[in-house]
Design a protein around this motif. Sequence first.
Motif, PDB file in Angstrom:
ATOM      1  N   UNK A 173       0.643  -0.902 -14.306  1.00  0.00           N
ATOM      2  CA  UNK A 173       0.022  -1.167 -13.009  1.00  0.00           C
ATOM      3  C   UNK A 173       1.057  -1.572 -11.964  1.00  0.00           C
ATOM      4  N   UNK A 174       1.947  -2.503 -12.344  1.00  0.00           N
ATOM      5  CA  UNK A 174       2.968  -2.951 -11.402  1.00  0.00           C
ATOM      6  C   UNK A 174       3.923  -1.811 -11.067  1.00  0.00           C
ATOM      7  N   UNK A 175       4.301  -1.052 -12.066  1.00  0.00           N
ATOM      8  CA  UNK A 175       5.192   0.078 -11.842  1.00  0.00           C
ATOM      9  C   UNK A 175       4.631   1.019 -10.786  1.00  0.00           C
ATOM     10  N   UNK A 176       3.387   1.449 -10.967  1.00  0.00           N
ATOM     11  CA  UNK A 176       2.822   2.452 -10.068  1.00  0.00           C
ATOM     12  C   UNK A 176       2.598   1.900  -8.668  1.00  0.00           C
ATOM     13  N   UNK A 177       2.244   0.627  -8.580  1.00  0.00           N
ATOM     14  CA  UNK A 177       2.031   0.016  -7.265  1.00  0.00           C
ATOM     15  C   UNK A 177       3.334  -0.033  -6.467  1.00  0.00           C
ATOM     16  N   UNK A 178       4.412  -0.449  -7.107  1.00  0.00           N
ATOM     17  CA  UNK A 178       5.686  -0.601  -6.397  1.00  0.00           C
ATOM     18  C   UNK A 178       6.360   0.745  -6.169  1.00  0.00           C
ATOM     19  N   UNK A 179       6.276   1.641  -7.149  1.00  0.00           N
ATOM     20  CA  UNK A 179       6.946   2.932  -7.025  1.00  0.00           C
ATOM     21  C   UNK A 179       6.304   3.779  -5.931  1.00  0.00           C
ATOM     22  N   UNK A 180       5.026   3.529  -5.634  1.00  0.00           N
ATOM     23  CA  UNK A 180       4.376   4.231  -4.527  1.00  0.00           C
ATOM     24  C   UNK A 180       5.096   3.938  -3.221  1.00  0.00           C
ATOM     25  N   UNK A 181       5.632   2.709  -3.086  1.00  0.00           N
ATOM     26  CA  UNK A 181       6.368   2.326  -1.881  1.00  0.00           C
ATOM     27  C   UNK A 181       7.834   2.742  -1.943  1.00  0.00           C
ATOM     28  N   UNK A 182       8.515   2.417  -3.042  1.00  0.00           N
ATOM     29  CA  UNK A 182       9.965   2.602  -3.087  1.00  0.00           C
ATOM     30  C   UNK A 182      10.389   4.056  -3.253  1.00  0.00           C
ATOM     31  N   UNK A 183       9.528   4.885  -3.813  1.00  0.00           N
ATOM     32  CA  UNK A 183       9.905   6.269  -4.085  1.00  0.00           C
ATOM     33  C   UNK A 183       8.949   7.278  -3.461  1.00  0.00           C
ATOM     34  N   UNK A 184       7.684   7.182  -3.784  1.00  0.00           N
ATOM     35  CA  UNK A 184       6.756   8.221  -3.361  1.00  0.00           C
ATOM     36  C   UNK A 184       6.568   8.267  -1.846  1.00  0.00           C
ATOM     37  N   UNK A 185       6.410   7.117  -1.212  1.00  0.00           N
ATOM     38  CA  UNK A 185       6.259   7.089   0.237  1.00  0.00           C
ATOM     39  C   UNK A 185       7.507   7.650   0.923  1.00  0.00           C
ATOM     40  N   UNK A 186       8.681   7.309   0.382  1.00  0.00           N
ATOM     41  CA  UNK A 186       9.928   7.805   0.974  1.00  0.00           C
ATOM     42  C   UNK A 186       9.965   9.331   0.964  1.00  0.00           C
ATOM     43  N   UNK A 187       9.486   9.937  -0.106  1.00  0.00           N
ATOM     44  CA  UNK A 187       9.465  11.397  -0.175  1.00  0.00           C
ATOM     45  C   UNK A 187       8.449  11.983   0.810  1.00  0.00           C
TER      46      UNK A 187
END
Length: 277
Positions: free
Chosen positions: A173-187
């Motif tokens: 849960x924490x992984x997907x929440x944070x990775x949405x900001x640090x990686x996915x949003x950037x793309x």
Amino acid sequence: MTVGVVGLGLIGGSIAKAVKYNTDNKVIGFDIDENVVLKARLLGAIDEEMTEQKISECDIIITGLYPEATKKYITDNAQKFKKGAIVLDTCGVKEYVCEDMYRVARENGFTFIGTHPMAGLHLSGFEHSKVTMFSNASMLLVPSADTGINELEIVRKLFSAIGFTNIQNTTPEEHDRIIAFTSQLAHVVSNAYVKSPSAKLHKGFSAGSYKDLTRVAKLNEVMWTELFLENRENLIFEIDTIIENLTEYSKALKEDNADELEKLLRDGRICKEQIDG
């Protein structure tokens, strides 16, 4: 140990090379493209091909596949894995993958640990894989609650040996929440940014900021579509948040409000300073 790598693309190929060149482990590999397997053998990235009969020889299996393909491979081969083996994925989303794979692992006598290497390129394929891909990079481990200390230590030592210097545990849960900001949003932002009609005129007018912001616009649309949809709620939140923030800048400009614009810019600068420590 014998380490099997399934999917010899950018990440899987880099893992195979790094394990082969930096440890004494035997590395066997599989890819759906037989030419990739042949190239990996010729370049010494793997010792031999990972056939169906050799799956049971592996002490560790690392998949370099998309999430759906990862779940299918592990589920289809669960009964072939050596009892006590450690199976790792490298997917960019974790809730979608981990819960089902934790269950499959428990039912079949092996350990599944989700992993996400915080390294990569905007390019794809074995030809772009590098033995130094993970030098000084971060690795996220996503173990289940019942993962043994010994298994975690084996995985940590392997990843440390191939270059990772910051290895930390998290939850799906924490992984997907944070990775949405640090990686996915950037793309998403990078990909949308280059759609401006002004982008065609950038030559001679662009420098570091343009290059930094547009680097990941050249993405693998098939892979990222799957990742985005499998983490859609978290990514929708981040996209909506940045739209709200950008609207404030636009409003200040439209109203010729220098004080508000300066405040927005100052707040952003302070936020950056704070998050960087």
